[in-house]
Design a protein around this motif. Structure first.
Motif, PDB file in Angstrom:
ATOM      1  N   GLY A  36     -27.530   0.989 -25.766  1.00 35.01           N
ATOM      2  CA  GLY A  36     -26.976   2.205 -26.341  1.00 35.01           C
ATOM      3  C   GLY A  36     -27.773   3.387 -25.845  1.00 35.01           C
ATOM      4  O   GLY A  36     -28.845   3.226 -25.251  1.00 35.01           O
ATOM      5  N   GLU A  40     -29.574   8.369 -29.185  1.00 33.34           N
ATOM      6  CA  GLU A  40     -28.759   8.083 -30.371  1.00 33.34           C
ATOM      7  C   GLU A  40     -29.315   6.935 -31.205  1.00 33.34           C
ATOM      8  O   GLU A  40     -29.336   7.018 -32.431  1.00 33.34           O
ATOM      9  CB  GLU A  40     -27.320   7.787 -29.962  1.00 33.34           C
ATOM     10  N   ILE A  41     -29.750   5.857 -30.546  1.00 38.83           N
ATOM     11  CA  ILE A  41     -30.195   4.680 -31.303  1.00 38.83           C
ATOM     12  C   ILE A  41     -31.702   4.458 -31.216  1.00 38.83           C
ATOM     13  O   ILE A  41     -32.248   3.655 -31.959  1.00 38.83           O
ATOM     14  CB  ILE A  41     -29.460   3.402 -30.862  1.00 38.83           C
ATOM     15  N   ASN A  75     -35.082   1.830 -35.881  1.00 40.91           N
ATOM     16  CA  ASN A  75     -33.685   1.485 -36.119  1.00 40.91           C
ATOM     17  C   ASN A  75     -33.518   0.021 -35.728  1.00 40.91           C
ATOM     18  O   ASN A  75     -33.662  -0.323 -34.563  1.00 40.91           O
ATOM     19  CB  ASN A  75     -32.793   2.401 -35.260  1.00 40.91           C
ATOM     20  N   ILE A  77     -31.359  -3.150 -35.017  1.00 40.31           N
ATOM     21  CA  ILE A  77     -30.006  -3.566 -34.657  1.00 40.31           C
ATOM     22  C   ILE A  77     -30.113  -5.036 -34.262  1.00 40.31           C
ATOM     23  O   ILE A  77     -30.679  -5.366 -33.210  1.00 40.31           O
ATOM     24  CB  ILE A  77     -29.419  -2.728 -33.503  1.00 40.31           C
TER      25      ILE A  77
END
Length: 101
Positions: A36, A40-41, A75, A77
């Motif tokens: 990604g 953003e991530i 973050n 994921i």
């Protein structure tokens, strides 16, 4: 209140300063991330490990110190962790330095 001593200690390392610098413009420094968009991530630990040329546990320790100091957010994921700078915390620390030094 943020622990300014802990923040100052977190910045007293060349690798951690490099991480913060790279994460100030993650798309430019980690354009090869396929999971990604880094801005953003966040940036995957694997890419940070490769760029630093250090063992993954060492890089994870650096990232954890920066996170505990409030300079990074993580973050999750799946089983992957992606790190971003906390720009508000960086600005707040800079303002504190300007006021006290």
């Amino acid at each position: 209140m943020t622990d300014r001593l802990e923040q100052s200690k977190a910045l007293a390392n060349e690798a951690r300063l490099s991480i913060l610098e790279w994460l100030s413009d993650p798309d430019a420094h980690f354009s090869d991330q396929v999971t990604g968009k880094p801005s953003e991530i966040g940036v995957c630990v694997t890419l940070l490990t490769d760029k630093l040329g250090m063992a993954q546990p060492t890089v994870s320790r650096h990232l954890e110190l920066l996170r505990r100091a409030g300079f990074l957010t993580v973050n999750k994921i799946g089983r992957w962790s992606f790190f971003q700078r906390d720009e508000a915390a960086v600005v707040e620390y800079k303002e504190w330095i300007n006021e006290h030094l």
